[in-house]
Design a protein around this motif. Structure first.
Motif, PDB file in Angstrom:
ATOM      1  N   ASN A   1       2.575   1.565  -3.458  1.00 48.19           N
ATOM      2  CA  ASN A   1       1.662   1.971  -4.529  1.00 48.19           C
ATOM      3  C   ASN A   1       1.264   3.442  -4.446  1.00 48.19           C
ATOM      4  O   ASN A   1       0.871   4.040  -5.448  1.00 48.19           O
ATOM      5  CB  ASN A   1       0.410   1.101  -4.514  1.00 48.19           C
ATOM      6  CG  ASN A   1       0.679  -0.311  -5.004  1.00 48.19           C
ATOM      7  OD1 ASN A   1       1.615  -0.549  -5.748  1.00 48.19           O
ATOM      8  ND2 ASN A   1      -0.136  -1.262  -4.563  1.00 48.19           N
TER       9      ASN A   1
ATOM     10  N   ARG B   1       3.051   2.239 -12.600  1.00 43.57           N
ATOM     11  CA  ARG B   1       2.476   0.895 -12.679  1.00 43.57           C
ATOM     12  C   ARG B   1       2.557   0.255 -14.059  1.00 43.57           C
ATOM     13  O   ARG B   1       2.235  -0.910 -14.211  1.00 43.57           O
ATOM     14  CB  ARG B   1       1.016   0.926 -12.216  1.00 43.57           C
ATOM     15  CG  ARG B   1       0.818   1.302 -10.761  1.00 43.57           C
ATOM     16  CD  ARG B   1       1.614   0.416  -9.802  1.00 43.57           C
ATOM     17  NE  ARG B   1       1.415  -0.988 -10.050  1.00 43.57           N
ATOM     18  CZ  ARG B   1       0.446  -1.712  -9.469  1.00 43.57           C
ATOM     19  NH1 ARG B   1      -0.381  -1.142  -8.630  1.00 43.57           N
ATOM     20  NH2 ARG B   1       0.338  -2.987  -9.735  1.00 43.57           N
TER      21      ARG B   1
ATOM     22  N   GLN C   1      -6.907  -3.281  -8.654  1.00 40.59           N
ATOM     23  CA  GLN C   1      -6.635  -2.542  -7.423  1.00 40.59           C
ATOM     24  C   GLN C   1      -7.931  -1.920  -6.908  1.00 40.59           C
ATOM     25  O   GLN C   1      -8.587  -1.166  -7.621  1.00 40.59           O
ATOM     26  CB  GLN C   1      -5.579  -1.452  -7.656  1.00 40.59           C
ATOM     27  CG  GLN C   1      -5.151  -0.717  -6.393  1.00 40.59           C
ATOM     28  CD  GLN C   1      -3.959   0.176  -6.636  1.00 40.59           C
ATOM     29  OE1 GLN C   1      -3.035  -0.167  -7.362  1.00 40.59           O
ATOM     30  NE2 GLN C   1      -3.964   1.348  -6.019  1.00 40.59           N
ATOM     31  N   ASP C   2      -8.260  -2.227  -5.660  1.00 42.35           N
ATOM     32  CA  ASP C   2      -9.434  -1.636  -5.010  1.00 42.35           C
ATOM     33  C   ASP C   2     -10.707  -1.826  -5.832  1.00 42.35           C
ATOM     34  O   ASP C   2     -11.465  -0.873  -6.072  1.00 42.35           O
ATOM     35  CB  ASP C   2      -9.202  -0.140  -4.753  1.00 42.35           C
ATOM     36  CG  ASP C   2      -7.986   0.108  -3.868  1.00 42.35           C
ATOM     37  OD1 ASP C   2      -7.706  -0.748  -3.008  1.00 42.35           O
ATOM     38  OD2 ASP C   2      -7.329   1.143  -4.044  1.00 42.35           O
TER      39      ASP C   2
ATOM     40  N   ARG D   1      -2.789 -10.144  -6.159  1.00 40.45           N
ATOM     41  CA  ARG D   1      -2.429 -10.119  -4.735  1.00 40.45           C
ATOM     42  C   ARG D   1      -1.151 -10.887  -4.439  1.00 40.45           C
ATOM     43  O   ARG D   1      -1.079 -11.690  -3.488  1.00 40.45           O
ATOM     44  CB  ARG D   1      -3.581 -10.644  -3.888  1.00 40.45           C
ATOM     45  CG  ARG D   1      -4.814  -9.743  -3.919  1.00 40.45           C
ATOM     46  CD  ARG D   1      -5.956 -10.289  -3.103  1.00 40.45           C
ATOM     47  NE  ARG D   1      -7.123  -9.401  -3.172  1.00 40.45           N
ATOM     48  CZ  ARG D   1      -8.345  -9.710  -2.686  1.00 40.45           C
ATOM     49  NH1 ARG D   1      -8.529 -10.879  -2.085  1.00 40.45           N
ATOM     50  NH2 ARG D   1      -9.329  -8.854  -2.800  1.00 40.45           N
TER      51      ARG D   1
ATOM     52  N   THR E   1       0.833  -1.204   0.000  1.00 41.67           N
ATOM     53  CA  THR E   1       0.000   0.000   0.000  1.00 41.67           C
ATOM     54  C   THR E   1       0.864   1.249   0.000  1.00 41.67           C
ATOM     55  O   THR E   1       0.617   2.208  -0.746  1.00 41.67           O
ATOM     56  CB  THR E   1      -0.924   0.009   1.231  1.00 41.67           C
ATOM     57  OG1 THR E   1      -1.768  -1.148   1.201  1.00 41.67           O
ATOM     58  CG2 THR E   1      -1.796   1.261   1.235  1.00 41.67           C
TER      59      THR E   1
END
Length: 327
Positions: A45, A52, A262-263, A199, A42
């Motif tokens: 990022n 990315r 992501q998210d 992940r 986290t």
């Protein structure tokens, strides 16, 4: 250090998120808490210098940052092994990048500006198969997960149930079937079918139907055990079926998209039929945004995801530990 300890931890994180990556490496020894922070995905990022995607053309290499806005930067030359580009393939290799070239490969951490040249010990392409059973072909998708390379393969590209994943076994020198995919292509070359990492320790699979434009994201239920793929279970993680979804495979060179999750959002880099790279962000069953990358000098650049890390590149990579990837 005593003054730093008196600061709120949130403020320390914010300050460190603005420190250049090469300096963060030196700060690992400050404390166990700082060292753990630099391993936190986290934090990495959301670092202000994080990017990315990597884009490579015939003459230049670029980084693409996503948050809080899309920013494209040209990366400087001088990386050992990349002075003359001529890159055949880019593979996101667990916090490092593998740049495959005709006469070898370069292991590179573009965030730290470190690289190492490795000589090829294995060449394998769809023209030189060495399977352990029936004939098979590549489907232009390869990932590295926990130090092992995995390829999407098929006995018959027109039969969806024939698609599976193979890995290379160094002890036997053979490509071994690892597990089946939950779906395959229905139309040769015109549909996106791209393996990814989810992940850190799981597989993901992006599929787009060329007729309906429907996008499906599948992920493995549990982390991958590289020794045994018999217990791999796939679950449908996301589906996008709204109107006006973009074509993720252009019809000139049939290059595959790169993506990460992501998210609960899907972020995709893909080339348009004009040769321009575009960034698509999807969520809540719709296309949220699309951005055309105009500053890339050459059309149809190679591209791949990149997970920022402070992992150093060994001064000399062991030759027997890596193989040249050709897809």
């Amino acid at each position: 250090m005593a003054h730093v300890q008196n600061l709120p931890w949130e403020l320390i994180e914010e300050i460190l998120s603005r420190v250049p990556p090469k300096s963060l490496v030196r700060f690992r020894t400050v404390s166990k808490q700082w060292n753990a922070l630099f391993d936190d995905k986290t934090f990495m990022n959301h670092h202000k210098m994080t990017f990315r995607f990597i884009l490579a053309t015939e003459s230049k290499i670029y980084s693409v940052s996503i948050h809080p806005m899309i920013v494209v930067r040209e990366l400087p030359f001088g990386t050992p092994g990349l002075e003359s580009l001529e890159i055949d393939n880019l593979v996101d290799s667990n916090e490092l990048l593998l740049c495959d070239k005709n006469n070898g490969a370069v292991v590179w951490n573009p965030w730290l500006g470190q690289s190492s040249w490795i000589e090829p010990i294995l060449k394998h392409s769809d023209h030189e198969p060495e399977p352990d059973d029936d004939d098979w072909v590549y489907v232009e998708s390869v990932v590295s997960l926990n130090g092992t390379f995995y390829w999407v393969c098929s006995h018959d590209e027109t039969v969806p149930l024939c698609y599976h994943i193979r890995k290379f076994d160094f002890s036997s020198g053979l490509f071994i079937r690892f597990c089946y995919l939950p779906c395959g292509r229905n139309h040769h070359d015109s549909e996106a079918l791209v393996l990814g990492v989810f992940r850190v320790d799981r597989f993901s699979l992006l599929k787009q139907c060329m007729v309906t434009k429907k996008i499906e994201i599948w992920v493995t239920e549990k982390k991958i055990n590289h020794e045994d793929g018999d217990d791999v279970v796939w679950i449908n993680f996301m589906t996008f079926s709204s109107p006006n979804l973009p074509d993720l495979v252009e019809t000139v060179t049939y290059t595959k998209p790169s993506y990460f999750i992501q998210d609960k959002r899907l972020v995709v880099c893909s080339c348009h039929n004009t040769g321009h790279a575009r960034i698509y962000i999807l969520g809540d069953n719709k296309l949220i945004s699309k951005t055309r990358i105009d500053c890339v000098v050459d059309p149809w650049p190679l591209h791949c995801t990149f997970v920022p890390s402070l992992v150093p590149v060994p001064a000399r990579c062991r030759k027997e530990a890596l193989a040249e990837v050709q897809v």
